[in-house]
Design a protein around this motif. Structure first.
Motif, PDB file in Angstrom:
ATOM      1  N   GLY A  55       9.956  -2.284  -9.839  1.00  0.00           N
ATOM      2  CA  GLY A  55       9.943  -3.589 -10.503  1.00  0.00           C
ATOM      3  C   GLY A  55      10.481  -4.705  -9.645  1.00  0.00           C
ATOM      4  N   ALA A  56      11.321  -4.378  -8.668  1.00  0.00           N
ATOM      5  CA  ALA A  56      11.832  -5.395  -7.751  1.00  0.00           C
ATOM      6  C   ALA A  56      10.907  -5.585  -6.547  1.00  0.00           C
ATOM      7  CB  ALA A  56      13.230  -4.999  -7.269  1.00  0.00           C
ATOM      8  N   ILE A  57      10.350  -4.491  -6.039  1.00  0.00           N
ATOM      9  CA  ILE A  57       9.543  -4.570  -4.811  1.00  0.00           C
ATOM     10  C   ILE A  57       8.218  -5.271  -5.049  1.00  0.00           C
ATOM     11  CG2 ILE A  57       8.271  -3.209  -3.109  1.00  0.00           C
ATOM     12  CD1 ILE A  57      10.466  -1.116  -3.277  1.00  0.00           C
ATOM     13  N   GLN A  58       7.496  -4.882  -6.092  1.00  0.00           N
ATOM     14  CA  GLN A  58       6.132  -5.385  -6.254  1.00  0.00           C
ATOM     15  C   GLN A  58       6.052  -6.905  -6.390  1.00  0.00           C
ATOM     16  OE1 GLN A  58       3.838  -4.584  -9.825  1.00  0.00           O
ATOM     17  NE2 GLN A  58       2.169  -3.779  -8.587  1.00  0.00           N
TER      18      GLN A  58
ATOM     19  N   TYR B 274      -3.800  -7.128  -4.597  1.00  0.00           N
ATOM     20  CA  TYR B 274      -4.344  -6.125  -5.502  1.00  0.00           C
ATOM     21  C   TYR B 274      -5.174  -5.081  -4.753  1.00  0.00           C
ATOM     22  CZ  TYR B 274      -2.786  -8.900  -9.478  1.00  0.00           C
ATOM     23  OH  TYR B 274      -2.014  -9.571 -10.396  1.00  0.00           O
ATOM     24  N   ASN B 275      -5.883  -5.499  -3.703  1.00  0.00           N
ATOM     25  CA  ASN B 275      -6.649  -4.540  -2.909  1.00  0.00           C
ATOM     26  C   ASN B 275      -5.737  -3.528  -2.230  1.00  0.00           C
ATOM     27  OD1 ASN B 275      -9.313  -5.149  -3.396  1.00  0.00           O
ATOM     28  ND2 ASN B 275      -9.519  -6.560  -1.689  1.00  0.00           N
ATOM     29  N   SER B 276      -4.621  -4.012  -1.685  1.00  0.00           N
ATOM     30  CA  SER B 276      -3.695  -3.089  -1.029  1.00  0.00           C
ATOM     31  C   SER B 276      -3.100  -2.117  -2.033  1.00  0.00           C
ATOM     32  CB  SER B 276      -2.586  -3.872  -0.306  1.00  0.00           C
ATOM     33  OG  SER B 276      -1.811  -4.640  -1.214  1.00  0.00           O
ATOM     34  N   MET B 277      -2.875  -2.589  -3.263  1.00  0.00           N
ATOM     35  CA  MET B 277      -2.365  -1.719  -4.325  1.00  0.00           C
ATOM     36  C   MET B 277      -3.390  -0.640  -4.660  1.00  0.00           C
ATOM     37  SD  MET B 277       0.393  -1.478  -6.249  1.00  0.00           S
ATOM     38  CE  MET B 277       0.883  -0.449  -7.638  1.00  0.00           C
ATOM     39  N   ASP B 278      -4.638  -1.050  -4.872  1.00  0.00           N
ATOM     40  CA  ASP B 278      -5.683  -0.083  -5.220  1.00  0.00           C
ATOM     41  C   ASP B 278      -5.948   0.889  -4.065  1.00  0.00           C
ATOM     42  OD1 ASP B 278      -6.018  -1.065  -7.744  1.00  0.00           O
ATOM     43  OD2 ASP B 278      -7.711  -2.351  -7.252  1.00  0.00           O
ATOM     44  N   PHE B 279      -5.910   0.370  -2.843  1.00  0.00           N
ATOM     45  CA  PHE B 279      -6.135   1.232  -1.684  1.00  0.00           C
ATOM     46  C   PHE B 279      -5.030   2.275  -1.573  1.00  0.00           C
ATOM     47  CE2 PHE B 279      -5.987   2.170   2.936  1.00  0.00           C
ATOM     48  CZ  PHE B 279      -7.274   2.674   3.071  1.00  0.00           C
ATOM     49  N   GLY B 280      -3.794   1.862  -1.823  1.00  0.00           N
ATOM     50  CA  GLY B 280      -2.677   2.801  -1.805  1.00  0.00           C
ATOM     51  C   GLY B 280      -2.806   3.851  -2.887  1.00  0.00           C
TER      52      GLY B 280
ATOM     53  N   MET C 147       0.829  -1.203   0.000  1.00  0.00           N
ATOM     54  CA  MET C 147       0.000   0.000   0.000  1.00  0.00           C
ATOM     55  C   MET C 147       0.871   1.265   0.000  1.00  0.00           C
ATOM     56  SD  MET C 147      -2.583   1.458   2.889  1.00  0.00           S
ATOM     57  CE  MET C 147      -1.192   2.251   3.704  1.00  0.00           C
ATOM     58  N   ILE C 148       1.938   1.264   0.809  1.00  0.00           N
ATOM     59  CA  ILE C 148       2.828   2.426   0.862  1.00  0.00           C
ATOM     60  C   ILE C 148       3.513   2.632  -0.484  1.00  0.00           C
ATOM     61  CG2 ILE C 148       4.853   3.419   1.982  1.00  0.00           C
ATOM     62  CD1 ILE C 148       4.105   1.864   4.505  1.00  0.00           C
ATOM     63  N   LEU C 149       3.965   1.533  -1.100  1.00  0.00           N
ATOM     64  CA  LEU C 149       4.573   1.627  -2.432  1.00  0.00           C
ATOM     65  C   LEU C 149       3.587   2.212  -3.434  1.00  0.00           C
ATOM     66  CD1 LEU C 149       6.901   0.919  -4.442  1.00  0.00           C
ATOM     67  CD2 LEU C 149       5.774  -1.305  -4.733  1.00  0.00           C
ATOM     68  N   ALA C 150       2.322   1.803  -3.336  1.00  0.00           N
ATOM     69  CA  ALA C 150       1.304   2.269  -4.278  1.00  0.00           C
ATOM     70  C   ALA C 150       1.041   3.760  -4.139  1.00  0.00           C
ATOM     71  CB  ALA C 150       0.008   1.489  -4.071  1.00  0.00           C
ATOM     72  N   ILE C 151       1.276   4.322  -2.959  1.00  0.00           N
ATOM     73  CA  ILE C 151       1.106   5.769  -2.781  1.00  0.00           C
ATOM     74  C   ILE C 151       2.053   6.525  -3.702  1.00  0.00           C
ATOM     75  CG2 ILE C 151       1.432   7.680  -1.148  1.00  0.00           C
ATOM     76  CD1 ILE C 151       0.373   5.855   1.052  1.00  0.00           C
ATOM     77  N   THR C 152       3.294   6.057  -3.801  1.00  0.00           N
ATOM     78  CA  THR C 152       4.255   6.723  -4.690  1.00  0.00           C
ATOM     79  C   THR C 152       3.841   6.569  -6.151  1.00  0.00           C
ATOM     80  OG1 THR C 152       5.741   4.809  -4.997  1.00  0.00           O
ATOM     81  CG2 THR C 152       6.069   6.169  -3.044  1.00  0.00           C
ATOM     82  N   TYR C 153       3.327   5.387  -6.511  1.00  0.00           N
ATOM     83  CA  TYR C 153       2.886   5.176  -7.889  1.00  0.00           C
ATOM     84  C   TYR C 153       1.669   6.025  -8.216  1.00  0.00           C
ATOM     85  CZ  TYR C 153       1.701   2.867 -12.229  1.00  0.00           C
ATOM     86  OH  TYR C 153       1.413   2.615 -13.546  1.00  0.00           O
ATOM     87  N   SER C 154       0.807   6.236  -7.224  1.00  0.00           N
ATOM     88  CA  SER C 154      -0.368   7.082  -7.416  1.00  0.00           C
ATOM     89  C   SER C 154       0.036   8.508  -7.763  1.00  0.00           C
ATOM     90  CB  SER C 154      -1.234   7.083  -6.147  1.00  0.00           C
ATOM     91  OG  SER C 154      -2.342   7.931  -6.300  1.00  0.00           O
ATOM     92  N   GLY C 155       1.114   9.001  -7.130  1.00  0.00           N
ATOM     93  CA  GLY C 155       1.598  10.340  -7.445  1.00  0.00           C
ATOM     94  C   GLY C 155       2.055  10.470  -8.878  1.00  0.00           C
TER      95      GLY C 155
ATOM     96  N   ARG D  64       8.719  15.023  -3.211  1.00  0.00           N
ATOM     97  CA  ARG D  64       9.605  14.859  -2.051  1.00  0.00           C
ATOM     98  C   ARG D  64       8.861  14.181  -0.903  1.00  0.00           C
ATOM     99  NH1 ARG D  64      11.369  20.922  -3.068  1.00  0.00           N
ATOM    100  NH2 ARG D  64      12.392  20.526  -5.072  1.00  0.00           N
ATOM    101  N   TYR D  65       7.586  14.474  -0.770  1.00  0.00           N
ATOM    102  CA  TYR D  65       6.775  13.751   0.212  1.00  0.00           C
ATOM    103  C   TYR D  65       6.651  12.277  -0.171  1.00  0.00           C
ATOM    104  CZ  TYR D  65       5.195  17.642   3.130  1.00  0.00           C
ATOM    105  OH  TYR D  65       5.149  18.669   4.032  1.00  0.00           O
ATOM    106  N   SER D  66       6.569  11.990  -1.479  1.00  0.00           N
ATOM    107  CA  SER D  66       6.545  10.589  -1.924  1.00  0.00           C
ATOM    108  C   SER D  66       7.815   9.866  -1.498  1.00  0.00           C
ATOM    109  CB  SER D  66       6.405  10.527  -3.452  1.00  0.00           C
ATOM    110  OG  SER D  66       5.119  10.892  -3.870  1.00  0.00           O
ATOM    111  N   ALA D  67       8.960  10.549  -1.609  1.00  0.00           N
ATOM    112  CA  ALA D  67      10.214   9.970  -1.123  1.00  0.00           C
ATOM    113  C   ALA D  67      10.128   9.705   0.376  1.00  0.00           C
ATOM    114  CB  ALA D  67      11.376  10.912  -1.435  1.00  0.00           C
ATOM    115  N   GLY D  68       9.455  10.607   1.091  1.00  0.00           N
ATOM    116  CA  GLY D  68       9.271  10.400   2.534  1.00  0.00           C
ATOM    117  C   GLY D  68       8.440   9.174   2.845  1.00  0.00           C
ATOM    118  N   PHE D  69       7.424   8.912   2.036  1.00  0.00           N
ATOM    119  CA  PHE D  69       6.605   7.708   2.244  1.00  0.00           C
ATOM    120  C   PHE D  69       7.447   6.446   2.051  1.00  0.00           C
ATOM    121  CE2 PHE D  69       2.899  10.528   1.485  1.00  0.00           C
ATOM    122  CZ  PHE D  69       2.188  10.200   2.623  1.00  0.00           C
TER     123      PHE D  69
END
Length: 429
Positions: free
Chosen positions: A331-334, A358-364, A240-248, A386-391
């Motif tokens: 590509g390595a984390i997911q 997939y739910n955690s990805m969509d929720f993120g 979910m945290i990783l998905a926050i950066t992808y959402s940005g 920069r906040y994404s880097a913080g996440f």
């Protein structure tokens, strides 16, 4: 004996016609999603003069509907055939895709996105479930890895296609291309007979009370493993945290390109796709031999570096560098997180593990769109990244913290065993 050997060899095949069809279908479904998702921010902002918060709601409403649909999918499967349910979901997704271009207000667009979320939620739940049922048990990790590559490629190529089509031809042709991608799945799935023979359980059936199952497992009902695997929660949280950066990236990189006057901002996803394809097989082998720590720690550092580079980007070379770094990290984390969730699950829990992944990805993605959108509205898009880097820093701290706690517990447990052993061992005279 020869026939038996041939049958066994056939049962161990991974690249069957059905598996290939399901993998391509998953690619087309996720391609449809990410082609449009990457363009909604600029479309909604320019077409309806929407605020950053309204832009983020377009993403979060879709993701919320998809998540809710996945939770309800189990009940739907008890009432209708999974094969029919998948086809219904794809019809909904295709119809909602083309309706995006005729929505006359933000409110109407939000309704269409919610409907699309229902169709996508059904499709993205059943396709991996079908795939997991036809992958040989001994090759489950390998099969899921290749199947997951379809969504990873779509996540990288889709935004690039969407941004380019949007710039050259407009939003309406893009929705028609997206609808076509979903419609291509119908002949692919039907003509290749990709559907595995899944029979929905009848209400009168009580498989958990079967004496054969109890005898085969050699345990009482009180000792049976619960359906929910609590070990899935932590890797899902990290996903979910990783998905926050992808959402940005999905929601705001087009607007970021306008902010820093970069017309070819869609190239980010092209170079991102290149490193994703290169790193996935390597990260999988590292995970199999050295565990998830050897992948997640350096990969998280790469994502942090990518977000920081992107936040200072004003030229194309810096954009490309950020994309390459992000592709290596993401590509390595997911796939590592998904393989981790499957490794700690029983075969009968694969469907639940994939759904939770997939739910955690969509929720993120939903949380990230709202949260990062609020940050961007109060600051700017560079600060937002920069906040994404913080996440991702939080991702790394959470992972290291949990690993440290586990290691401390193991050390204490080992010391306790050694102490007990020394007490129980009689001293020599």
């Amino acid at each position: 004996m020869a026939l038996s050997s041939n049958q066994q060899s056939e049962s161990e095949r991974l690249w069957t016609r059905s598996f290939i069809s399901l993998t391509i279908s998953a690619f087309l479904l996720f391609l449809n999603l990410h082609m449009l998702l990457s363009t909604f921010s600029s479309y909604v902002k320019n077409e309806f003069a929407a605020s950053d918060l309204q832009v983020s709601l377009v993403t979060s409403v879709f993701a919320g509907a998809a998540i809710l649909t996945r939770f309800l999918a189990a009940g739907l499967l008890r009432k209708m055939s999974p094969n029919v349910l998948l086809l219904v979901g794809l019809v909904i997704a295709a119809t909602a895709t083309v309706l995006n271009s005729v929505a006359g207000s933000v409110e109407a667009l939000l309704l269409v996105r919610a409907v699309y979320g229902i169709g996508f939620g059904i499709g993205s739940t059943l396709l991996p479930t079908f795939a997991s049922r036809i992958i040989p048990i001994r090759r489950m990790g390998e099969g899921i890895g290749y199947f997951g590559l379809s969504s990873s490629l779509a996540m990288s190529i889709g935004p690039m296609i969407g941004l380019n089509v949007m710039r050259e031809y407009g939003f309406t042709p893009l929705t028609l291309i997206g609808m076509t991608a979903v419609l291509m799945m119908f002949p692919l799935l039907l003509l290749t007979r990709a559907f595995p023979p899944i029979r929905p359980a009848k209400p009168t059936e009580k498989p958990h009370h079967s004496s054969h199952q109890l005898q085969g497992e050699g345990r009482s009902k009180a000792k049976q493993r619960p359906a929910f695997n609590r070990g899935l929660v932590f890797p899902a949280l990290l996903n979910m945290i990783l998905a926050i950066t992808y959402s940005g990236l999905l929601s705001f990189i087009a607007l970021f390109g306008e902010f820093v006057h970069l017309e070819q901002v869609g190239l980010f996803f092209l170079f991102n796709a290149v490193t994703i394809v290169l790193i996935r097989p390597v990260s999988g082998r590292i995970f199999d031999t050295k565990g998830h720590a050897a992948v997640l720690i350096p990969a998280a550092l790469l994502v942090i570096a990518s977000m920081l580079v992107l936040s200072f980007t004003t030229t194309l070379p810096l954009l490309v560098l950020s994309a390459l770094l992000y592709g290596l990290g993401f590509g390595a984390i997911q796939p590592t997180l998904q393989a981790w969730m499957l490794r700690i699950s029983k075969p009968e829990q694969y469907g639940a593990a994939n759904s939770m992944f997939y739910n955690s990805m969509d929720f993120g993605v939903a949380v990230g769109a709202v949260l990062l959108g609020a940050i961007a509205s109060r600051t700017d898009y560079a600060v937002m990244y920069r906040y994404s880097a913080g996440f991702m820093g939080m991702f790394l701290l959470c992972y290291l913290g949990v690993q440290l706690v586990k290691q401390t517990r193991r050390s204490k447990h080992k010391a306790h065993i050694n102490d007990t052993s020394s007490i129980d061992t009689p001293s020599s005279s």
